[in-house]
Design an enzyme around this catalytic site. Structure first.
Site, PDB file in Angstrom:
ATOM      1  N   ASP A 205      -3.919  -2.743   4.034  1.00 45.76           N
ATOM      2  CA  ASP A 205      -4.168  -1.934   2.842  1.00 45.76           C
ATOM      3  C   ASP A 205      -5.239  -0.894   3.124  1.00 45.76           C
ATOM      4  O   ASP A 205      -5.374   0.084   2.395  1.00 45.76           O
ATOM      5  CB  ASP A 205      -4.583  -2.848   1.685  1.00 45.76           C
TER       6      ASP A 205
ATOM      7  N   ARG B 141      -5.355  -0.372  -9.062  1.00 42.01           N
ATOM      8  CA  ARG B 141      -5.717  -1.386  -8.066  1.00 42.01           C
ATOM      9  C   ARG B 141      -6.722  -0.764  -7.086  1.00 42.01           C
ATOM     10  O   ARG B 141      -6.527   0.356  -6.642  1.00 42.01           O
ATOM     11  CB  ARG B 141      -4.474  -1.908  -7.318  1.00 42.01           C
TER      12      ARG B 141
ATOM     13  N   ALA C 252       0.801  -1.236   0.000  1.00 40.08           N
ATOM     14  CA  ALA C 252       0.000   0.000   0.000  1.00 40.08           C
ATOM     15  C   ALA C 252       0.834   1.286   0.000  1.00 40.08           C
ATOM     16  O   ALA C 252       0.641   2.146  -0.864  1.00 40.08           O
ATOM     17  CB  ALA C 252      -0.973  -0.030   1.181  1.00 40.08           C
TER      18      ALA C 252
HETATM   19  O1  MRU Z   1      -0.939  -7.376  -3.271  1.00 37.26           O
HETATM   20  P1  MRU Z   1       0.114  -6.672  -2.482  1.00 37.26           P
HETATM   21  O2  MRU Z   1       1.444  -7.349  -2.515  1.00 37.26           O
HETATM   22  O3  MRU Z   1       0.216  -5.207  -2.816  1.00 37.26           O
HETATM   23  O4  MRU Z   1      -0.419  -6.752  -0.957  1.00 37.26           O
HETATM   24  C1  MRU Z   1       0.342  -6.159   0.026  1.00 37.26           C
HETATM   25  C2  MRU Z   1      -0.238  -6.315   1.380  1.00 37.26           C
HETATM   26  O5  MRU Z   1      -1.300  -6.871   1.606  1.00 37.26           O
HETATM   27  C3  MRU Z   1       0.514  -5.631   2.499  1.00 37.26           C
HETATM   28  O6  MRU Z   1       0.400  -6.347   3.682  1.00 37.26           O
HETATM   29  C4  MRU Z   1      -0.062  -4.232   2.702  1.00 37.26           C
HETATM   30  O7  MRU Z   1      -0.121  -3.568   1.476  1.00 37.26           O
HETATM   31  C5  MRU Z   1       0.733  -3.424   3.677  1.00 37.26           C
HETATM   32  S1  MRU Z   1       2.251  -2.973   3.028  1.00 37.26           S
HETATM   33  C6  MRU Z   1       3.032  -2.100   4.216  1.00 37.26           C
END
Ligand code: MRU
Length: 399
Positions: free
Chosen positions: A263, A109, A74
Protein backbone atom coordinates in the site's frame (compact mmCIF):
# COMPACT_ATOMS: atom_id res chain seq x y z
CA UNK A 1 16.11 -30.57 -14.56
CA UNK A 2 13.28 -28.52 -16.21
CA UNK A 3 14.47 -27.24 -19.65
CA UNK A 4 14.01 -23.58 -20.48
CA UNK A 5 11.44 -24.08 -23.27
CA UNK A 6 10.97 -21.24 -25.77
CA UNK A 7 7.44 -20.70 -24.45
CA UNK A 8 8.76 -19.86 -21.00
CA UNK A 9 11.25 -17.29 -22.23
CA UNK A 10 8.89 -15.81 -24.81
CA UNK A 11 6.26 -15.51 -22.09
CA UNK A 12 8.46 -13.54 -19.71
CA UNK A 13 9.37 -11.31 -22.66
CA UNK A 14 5.76 -10.22 -22.48
CA UNK A 15 3.79 -12.42 -24.76
CA UNK A 16 0.20 -11.31 -24.42
CA UNK A 17 -1.40 -12.90 -21.38
CA UNK A 18 -5.18 -12.90 -21.52
CA UNK A 19 -7.05 -10.32 -19.40
CA UNK A 20 -8.61 -11.67 -16.25
CA UNK A 21 -11.92 -13.37 -16.74
CA UNK A 22 -15.05 -14.07 -14.72
CA UNK A 23 -16.73 -17.24 -15.92
CA UNK A 24 -14.70 -16.92 -19.11
CA UNK A 25 -15.67 -13.28 -19.77
CA UNK A 26 -12.80 -10.69 -19.71
CA UNK A 27 -13.68 -8.46 -16.76
CA UNK A 28 -12.07 -5.49 -15.10
CA UNK A 29 -12.81 -4.32 -11.55
CA UNK A 30 -14.01 -0.86 -12.63
CA UNK A 31 -15.47 0.35 -15.93
CA UNK A 32 -17.38 3.20 -17.54
CA UNK A 33 -21.03 2.25 -17.94
CA UNK A 34 -22.68 2.51 -21.38
CA UNK A 35 -24.07 5.93 -20.41
CA UNK A 36 -20.48 7.17 -20.67
CA UNK A 37 -20.36 8.84 -17.24
CA UNK A 38 -21.38 6.51 -14.39
CA UNK A 39 -19.08 3.75 -13.15
CA UNK A 40 -19.56 0.05 -12.75
CA UNK A 41 -17.64 -1.90 -10.07
CA UNK A 42 -17.49 -5.46 -8.79
CA UNK A 43 -18.87 -5.38 -5.22
CA UNK A 44 -16.04 -7.25 -3.54
CA UNK A 45 -17.84 -7.41 -0.17
CA UNK A 46 -20.07 -10.12 -1.61
CA UNK A 47 -17.32 -12.34 -3.03
CA UNK A 48 -16.65 -15.25 -3.23
CA UNK A 49 -20.21 -16.44 -2.73
CA UNK A 50 -21.92 -13.84 -4.88
CA UNK A 51 -20.62 -12.05 -8.00
CA UNK A 52 -22.48 -8.75 -8.07
CA UNK A 53 -21.75 -5.37 -9.59
CA UNK A 54 -22.73 -1.90 -8.38
CA UNK A 55 -23.16 1.44 -10.17
CA UNK A 56 -21.51 4.62 -8.89
CA UNK A 57 -23.29 7.85 -9.90
CA UNK A 58 -21.89 10.41 -7.44
CA UNK A 59 -18.65 11.29 -5.65
CA UNK A 60 -20.36 10.13 -2.45
CA UNK A 61 -20.95 6.70 -4.05
CA UNK A 62 -17.26 6.52 -4.95
CA UNK A 63 -16.20 7.51 -1.42
CA UNK A 64 -18.57 4.94 0.08
CA UNK A 65 -17.30 2.21 -2.26
CA UNK A 66 -13.74 2.85 -1.03
CA UNK A 67 -14.53 3.26 2.69
CA UNK A 68 -16.84 0.19 2.81
CA UNK A 69 -14.33 -1.79 0.74
CA UNK A 70 -16.70 -2.63 -2.10
CA UNK A 71 -13.48 -1.74 -3.94
CA UNK A 72 -10.17 -2.20 -2.18
CA UNK A 73 -6.47 -2.71 -2.96
CA UNK A 74 -4.22 0.33 -3.36
CA UNK A 75 -4.28 0.70 -7.19
CA UNK A 76 -8.06 0.18 -7.45
CA UNK A 77 -8.65 2.65 -4.61
CA UNK A 78 -6.67 5.19 -6.68
CA UNK A 79 -8.60 4.46 -9.89
CA UNK A 80 -11.96 4.72 -8.09
CA UNK A 81 -10.98 8.03 -6.49
CA UNK A 82 -9.95 9.38 -9.91
CA UNK A 83 -13.41 8.62 -11.29
CA UNK A 84 -14.91 10.03 -8.08
CA UNK A 85 -13.47 13.41 -9.08
CA UNK A 86 -15.11 13.04 -12.50
CA UNK A 87 -18.51 12.37 -10.91
CA UNK A 88 -18.11 15.44 -8.69
CA UNK A 89 -17.11 17.75 -11.55
CA UNK A 90 -20.11 16.60 -13.61
CA UNK A 91 -22.33 18.15 -10.95
CA UNK A 92 -20.22 21.24 -10.19
CA UNK A 93 -16.90 22.01 -11.92
CA UNK A 94 -15.97 24.88 -9.61
CA UNK A 95 -12.71 25.08 -7.63
CA UNK A 96 -14.68 24.75 -4.39
CA UNK A 97 -16.40 21.57 -5.59
CA UNK A 98 -13.07 20.16 -6.76
CA UNK A 99 -11.55 20.86 -3.34
CA UNK A 100 -14.53 19.29 -1.52
CA UNK A 101 -14.36 16.14 -3.67
CA UNK A 102 -10.59 15.88 -3.14
CA UNK A 103 -10.98 16.08 0.66
CA UNK A 104 -13.98 13.71 0.77
CA UNK A 105 -12.15 11.02 -1.21
CA UNK A 106 -8.81 11.51 0.54
CA UNK A 107 -10.49 10.95 3.90
CA UNK A 108 -11.84 7.51 2.99
CA UNK A 109 -8.77 5.42 3.92
CA UNK A 110 -5.37 6.72 5.21
CA UNK A 111 -2.74 4.10 4.34
CA UNK A 112 -2.65 3.35 0.58
CA UNK A 113 -0.64 6.19 -1.03
CA UNK A 114 -2.22 5.43 -4.43
CA UNK A 115 -5.29 7.32 -3.22
CA UNK A 116 -3.41 10.61 -2.79
CA UNK A 117 -1.31 9.91 -5.91
CA UNK A 118 -4.42 9.55 -8.07
CA UNK A 119 -6.16 12.58 -6.53
CA UNK A 120 -3.04 14.72 -7.14
CA UNK A 121 -2.89 13.48 -10.75
CA UNK A 122 -6.54 14.48 -11.23
CA UNK A 123 -5.96 17.87 -9.62
CA UNK A 124 -2.96 18.46 -11.93
CA UNK A 125 -5.05 17.51 -14.94
CA UNK A 126 -7.96 19.89 -14.29
CA UNK A 127 -7.09 22.72 -11.84
CA UNK A 128 -5.59 25.08 -14.45
CA UNK A 129 -8.22 24.20 -17.04
CA UNK A 130 -11.25 26.32 -18.02
CA UNK A 131 -14.28 25.20 -16.01
CA UNK A 132 -16.08 24.08 -19.21
CA UNK A 133 -13.21 21.69 -20.12
CA UNK A 134 -12.74 20.12 -16.72
CA UNK A 135 -15.21 17.24 -16.98
CA UNK A 136 -13.77 16.03 -20.30
CA UNK A 137 -10.18 16.43 -19.04
CA UNK A 138 -11.03 14.57 -15.85
CA UNK A 139 -12.58 11.57 -17.61
CA UNK A 140 -9.59 11.45 -19.98
CA UNK A 141 -7.08 11.44 -17.11
CA UNK A 142 -9.05 8.88 -15.09
CA UNK A 143 -9.18 6.57 -18.13
CA UNK A 144 -5.41 7.04 -18.62
CA UNK A 145 -4.77 6.17 -14.96
CA UNK A 146 -6.68 2.93 -15.49
CA UNK A 147 -4.79 2.05 -18.69
CA UNK A 148 -1.48 2.92 -17.03
CA UNK A 149 -2.38 0.64 -14.12
CA UNK A 150 -3.02 -2.26 -16.50
CA UNK A 151 0.24 -1.62 -18.39
CA UNK A 152 2.20 -1.33 -15.12
CA UNK A 153 0.78 -4.64 -13.84
CA UNK A 154 1.54 -6.44 -17.07
CA UNK A 155 5.14 -5.23 -16.81
CA UNK A 156 5.34 -6.30 -13.15
CA UNK A 157 4.03 -9.68 -14.29
CA UNK A 158 6.78 -10.00 -16.90
CA UNK A 159 9.60 -8.92 -14.59
CA UNK A 160 8.33 -10.99 -11.66
CA UNK A 161 7.67 -14.17 -13.65
CA UNK A 162 11.42 -14.64 -14.06
CA UNK A 163 11.65 -15.34 -10.32
CA UNK A 164 9.47 -18.44 -10.78
CA UNK A 165 11.21 -19.43 -14.01
CA UNK A 166 14.60 -19.39 -12.25
CA UNK A 167 13.27 -21.37 -9.27
CA UNK A 168 11.57 -23.90 -11.60
CA UNK A 169 14.86 -24.44 -13.41
CA UNK A 170 16.40 -25.67 -10.15
CA UNK A 171 13.52 -28.01 -9.25
CA UNK A 172 12.65 -31.53 -10.34
CA UNK A 173 11.00 -31.63 -13.77
CA UNK A 174 7.31 -30.65 -13.40
CA UNK A 175 7.60 -29.90 -9.68
CA UNK A 176 5.49 -26.84 -8.92
CA UNK A 177 7.04 -23.60 -7.74
CA UNK A 178 5.55 -23.04 -4.26
CA UNK A 179 4.54 -19.39 -3.82
CA UNK A 180 3.04 -17.97 -0.62
CA UNK A 181 0.95 -14.79 -0.81
CA UNK A 182 -0.82 -12.69 1.84
CA UNK A 183 -4.04 -10.68 1.38
CA UNK A 184 -5.19 -10.00 -2.18
CA UNK A 185 -2.83 -8.17 -4.53
CA UNK A 186 -4.37 -9.69 -7.63
CA UNK A 187 -6.52 -8.28 -10.39
CA UNK A 188 -9.32 -7.64 -7.89
CA UNK A 189 -7.02 -5.14 -6.13
CA UNK A 190 -6.16 -3.29 -9.36
CA UNK A 191 -7.91 -2.44 -12.62
CA UNK A 192 -6.59 -5.68 -14.15
CA UNK A 193 -3.82 -8.28 -13.74
CA UNK A 194 -2.81 -7.44 -10.18
CA UNK A 195 0.63 -6.75 -8.79
CA UNK A 196 1.92 -9.63 -6.63
CA UNK A 197 -0.27 -12.15 -8.48
CA UNK A 198 0.63 -10.92 -11.99
CA UNK A 199 3.99 -12.78 -11.99
CA UNK A 200 2.10 -15.94 -11.01
CA UNK A 201 -0.37 -15.55 -13.90
CA UNK A 202 2.42 -14.78 -16.40
CA UNK A 203 4.59 -17.71 -15.23
CA UNK A 204 1.63 -20.10 -15.20
CA UNK A 205 0.40 -18.99 -18.62
CA UNK A 206 3.97 -19.43 -19.85
CA UNK A 207 4.11 -23.07 -18.80
CA UNK A 208 5.68 -22.90 -15.33
CA UNK A 209 3.98 -25.24 -12.82
CA UNK A 210 2.91 -23.06 -9.89
CA UNK A 211 1.08 -23.73 -6.61
CA UNK A 212 0.01 -20.86 -4.36
CA UNK A 213 -0.32 -20.98 -0.57
CA UNK A 214 -3.05 -18.40 0.12
CA UNK A 215 -3.07 -16.83 3.58
CA UNK A 216 -6.73 -16.47 4.62
CA UNK A 217 -5.81 -12.93 5.86
CA UNK A 218 -7.98 -12.27 8.82
CA UNK A 219 -10.01 -10.33 9.75
CA UNK A 220 -11.57 -9.56 6.32
CA UNK A 221 -10.22 -12.73 4.63
CA UNK A 222 -9.03 -11.08 1.42
CA UNK A 223 -6.95 -14.23 0.81
CA UNK A 224 -9.62 -16.86 1.50
CA UNK A 225 -12.39 -14.87 -0.20
CA UNK A 226 -10.73 -12.90 -3.03
CA UNK A 227 -7.31 -14.40 -3.89
CA UNK A 228 -8.64 -17.96 -3.83
CA UNK A 229 -11.58 -16.88 -5.99
CA UNK A 230 -9.51 -15.14 -8.68
CA UNK A 231 -6.85 -17.89 -8.77
CA UNK A 232 -9.70 -20.36 -9.21
CA UNK A 233 -11.18 -18.30 -12.04
CA UNK A 234 -7.76 -18.47 -13.76
CA UNK A 235 -7.20 -22.15 -13.06
CA UNK A 236 -4.15 -21.64 -10.83
CA UNK A 237 -3.52 -24.40 -8.25
CA UNK A 238 -3.81 -23.02 -4.72
CA UNK A 239 -4.39 -23.95 -1.10
CA UNK A 240 -5.96 -21.66 1.50
CA UNK A 241 -4.13 -21.69 4.84
CA UNK A 242 -4.67 -20.00 8.22
CA UNK A 243 -2.43 -16.96 8.60
CA UNK A 244 -0.29 -18.71 11.22
CA UNK A 245 0.73 -21.58 8.93
CA UNK A 246 3.26 -19.91 6.61
CA UNK A 247 6.18 -20.05 9.08
CA UNK A 248 5.74 -23.79 9.56
CA UNK A 249 5.60 -24.37 5.77
CA UNK A 250 8.78 -22.33 5.28
CA UNK A 251 10.56 -24.26 8.02
CA UNK A 252 9.75 -27.46 6.15
CA UNK A 253 10.94 -26.17 2.77
CA UNK A 254 7.43 -26.04 1.35
CA UNK A 255 7.67 -22.40 0.21
CA UNK A 256 10.06 -21.29 -2.56
CA UNK A 257 8.99 -17.68 -2.83
CA UNK A 258 6.82 -15.13 -1.03
CA UNK A 259 5.03 -12.56 -3.23
CA UNK A 260 2.96 -9.81 -1.62
CA UNK A 261 1.58 -6.43 -2.61
CA UNK A 262 2.04 -3.02 -1.01
CA UNK A 263 0.00 0.00 0.00
CA UNK A 264 3.04 2.19 0.39
CA UNK A 265 6.78 1.80 -0.09
CA UNK A 266 8.97 4.46 1.54
CA UNK A 267 12.03 6.19 0.05
CA UNK A 268 14.30 3.77 1.92
CA UNK A 269 12.39 0.64 0.94
CA UNK A 270 10.18 -0.07 3.95
CA UNK A 271 7.02 -1.83 2.76
CA UNK A 272 3.54 -1.26 4.19
CA UNK A 273 0.98 -3.95 3.41
CA UNK A 274 -1.91 -5.90 4.94
CA UNK A 275 -1.54 -6.72 8.64
CA UNK A 276 0.42 -9.93 9.01
CA UNK A 277 2.82 -9.29 6.13
CA UNK A 278 5.62 -8.32 8.52
CA UNK A 279 5.33 -11.68 10.31
CA UNK A 280 5.62 -13.50 6.97
CA UNK A 281 8.74 -11.48 6.14
CA UNK A 282 10.31 -12.43 9.49
CA UNK A 283 9.61 -16.12 8.86
CA UNK A 284 10.93 -15.84 5.30
CA UNK A 285 14.16 -14.23 6.53
CA UNK A 286 14.58 -16.87 9.22
CA UNK A 287 14.19 -19.64 6.65
CA UNK A 288 16.06 -18.09 3.72
CA UNK A 289 12.92 -17.79 1.57
CA UNK A 290 13.03 -14.91 -0.97
CA UNK A 291 10.44 -12.23 -0.13
CA UNK A 292 9.39 -10.03 -3.08
CA UNK A 293 6.89 -7.20 -3.29
CA UNK A 294 4.79 -6.21 -6.31
CA UNK A 295 5.47 -2.44 -6.24
CA UNK A 296 3.92 -0.25 -8.92
CA UNK A 297 5.55 3.19 -8.97
CA UNK A 298 2.34 5.00 -7.83
CA UNK A 299 2.66 3.00 -4.59
CA UNK A 300 6.10 4.43 -3.81
CA UNK A 301 5.94 7.44 -1.48
CA UNK A 302 9.20 9.34 -1.76
CA UNK A 303 7.96 11.84 0.84
CA UNK A 304 8.43 9.40 3.74
CA UNK A 305 11.45 7.39 4.84
CA UNK A 306 10.90 5.49 8.08
CA UNK A 307 7.81 3.36 7.51
CA UNK A 308 7.04 2.28 11.11
CA UNK A 309 7.00 5.86 12.40
CA UNK A 310 5.72 7.78 9.38
CA UNK A 311 3.04 5.70 7.61
CA UNK A 312 -0.51 6.21 8.98
CA UNK A 313 -1.91 2.76 9.81
CA UNK A 314 -5.67 2.45 9.34
CA UNK A 315 -7.65 1.06 12.26
CA UNK A 316 -11.03 -0.30 11.23
CA UNK A 317 -14.17 -1.22 13.17
CA UNK A 318 -14.07 -4.04 15.73
CA UNK A 319 -16.97 -5.90 14.09
CA UNK A 320 -14.55 -7.05 11.37
CA UNK A 321 -12.64 -8.96 14.07
CA UNK A 322 -15.53 -9.92 16.35
CA UNK A 323 -17.71 -11.40 13.61
CA UNK A 324 -17.32 -13.54 10.51
CA UNK A 325 -19.47 -13.63 7.38
CA UNK A 326 -19.94 -16.74 5.28
CA UNK A 327 -22.40 -18.93 3.41
CA UNK A 328 -24.61 -21.38 5.27
CA UNK A 329 -25.18 -24.93 4.03
CA UNK A 330 -28.46 -23.79 2.46
CA UNK A 331 -26.76 -20.96 0.62
CA UNK A 332 -27.69 -17.98 2.82
CA UNK A 333 -25.00 -15.38 3.59
CA UNK A 334 -24.81 -15.04 7.38
CA UNK A 335 -22.70 -13.10 9.85
CA UNK A 336 -21.93 -14.73 13.19
CA UNK A 337 -20.26 -13.48 16.34
CA UNK A 338 -16.91 -15.04 17.25
CA UNK A 339 -15.87 -13.32 20.48
CA UNK A 340 -17.68 -13.28 23.84
CA UNK A 341 -19.96 -10.30 24.55
CA UNK A 342 -18.03 -7.50 26.24
CA UNK A 343 -14.54 -8.48 24.99
CA UNK A 344 -12.42 -5.65 23.57
CA UNK A 345 -11.12 -6.09 20.02
CA UNK A 346 -8.52 -4.10 18.04
CA UNK A 347 -8.31 -4.01 14.24
CA UNK A 348 -5.08 -2.65 12.75
CA UNK A 349 -5.43 -3.06 8.98
CA UNK A 350 -1.76 -2.77 7.91
CA UNK A 351 1.80 -3.21 9.16
CA UNK A 352 5.25 -2.26 7.92
CA UNK A 353 7.97 -4.68 6.83
CA UNK A 354 11.39 -3.02 7.23
CA UNK A 355 13.50 -2.89 4.05
CA UNK A 356 16.07 -5.27 5.57
CA UNK A 357 13.54 -8.12 5.32
CA UNK A 358 12.63 -7.46 1.65
CA UNK A 359 14.53 -9.26 -1.15
CA UNK A 360 13.35 -6.95 -3.90
CA UNK A 361 10.63 -4.65 -5.25
CA UNK A 362 9.11 -5.89 -8.51
CA UNK A 363 8.26 -2.69 -10.35
CA UNK A 364 7.09 -2.02 -13.89
CA UNK A 365 10.70 -1.08 -14.73
CA UNK A 366 12.26 -4.22 -13.30
CA UNK A 367 13.32 -5.47 -9.87
CA UNK A 368 14.65 -2.68 -7.63
CA UNK A 369 16.60 -3.14 -4.39
CA UNK A 370 14.65 -1.93 -1.33
CA UNK A 371 17.17 0.76 -0.43
CA UNK A 372 17.49 4.52 -0.71
CA UNK A 373 20.02 4.93 -3.53
CA UNK A 374 18.44 2.29 -5.76
CA UNK A 375 15.02 3.87 -5.24
CA UNK A 376 16.40 7.35 -5.90
CA UNK A 377 17.89 6.05 -9.15
CA UNK A 378 14.55 4.42 -9.97
CA UNK A 379 12.78 7.71 -9.32
CA UNK A 380 15.06 9.72 -11.57
CA UNK A 381 14.55 7.05 -14.23
CA UNK A 382 10.76 7.53 -13.96
CA UNK A 383 11.14 11.34 -13.99
CA UNK A 384 13.33 11.12 -17.08
CA UNK A 385 10.72 8.93 -18.79
CA UNK A 386 7.83 11.24 -17.76
CA UNK A 387 9.65 14.35 -18.95
CA UNK A 388 10.32 12.41 -22.21
CA UNK A 389 6.54 11.73 -22.41
CA UNK A 390 5.59 15.36 -21.59
CA UNK A 391 8.08 16.68 -24.12
CA UNK A 392 6.20 14.55 -26.60
CA UNK A 393 3.18 16.68 -25.40
CA UNK A 394 0.90 13.81 -24.17
CA UNK A 395 0.25 15.15 -20.59
CA UNK A 396 1.75 17.11 -17.68
CA UNK A 397 5.23 15.80 -16.61
CA UNK A 398 6.32 15.10 -13.04
CA UNK A 399 5.21 17.70 -10.46
O1 MRU B 1 -7.49 -3.48 3.03
P1 MRU B 1 -7.21 -3.81 1.60
O2 MRU B 1 -7.94 -5.02 1.11
O3 MRU B 1 -7.38 -2.64 0.68
O4 MRU B 1 -5.64 -4.17 1.58
C1 MRU B 1 -5.06 -4.51 0.38
C2 MRU B 1 -3.62 -4.84 0.49
O5 MRU B 1 -2.99 -4.78 1.53
C3 MRU B 1 -2.92 -5.15 -0.81
O6 MRU B 1 -1.91 -6.09 -0.61
C4 MRU B 1 -2.31 -3.87 -1.37
O7 MRU B 1 -3.28 -2.87 -1.40
C5 MRU B 1 -1.73 -4.06 -2.73
S1 MRU B 1 -2.96 -4.28 -3.91
C6 MRU B 1 -2.18 -4.49 -5.37
Amino acid sequence: MQSHTATLCVCTKGRYVSPMKVNGKPTRTIWLEPDGWSLGIIDQTLLPHRFATARLTSVEDAAHAIASMQVRGAPLIGATAAYGICLALRVDASDAALERAYELLLATRPTAINLKWALDEMLAAVRNRPRGERVGDAYRRAAEICEEDVAINRAIGRHGAKLSVDIAAKKEQGAAVQVLTHCNAGWLATVDFGTALAPIYVARDGGVAVHVWVDETRPRNQGAALTAWELGQHGVAHTVIPDNTGGHLMQHGMVDLVLVGTDRVTANGDVCNKIGTYLKALAAKDNGVPFYVGAPSPSIDFAVSDGPSEIPIEQRGGAEVATMTGRTADGRIETVQLVPDGSQVANYAFDVTPARLVSGLVTEHGIVAPERTALARFRSGIRHQLSGISNRGSRSGDQ
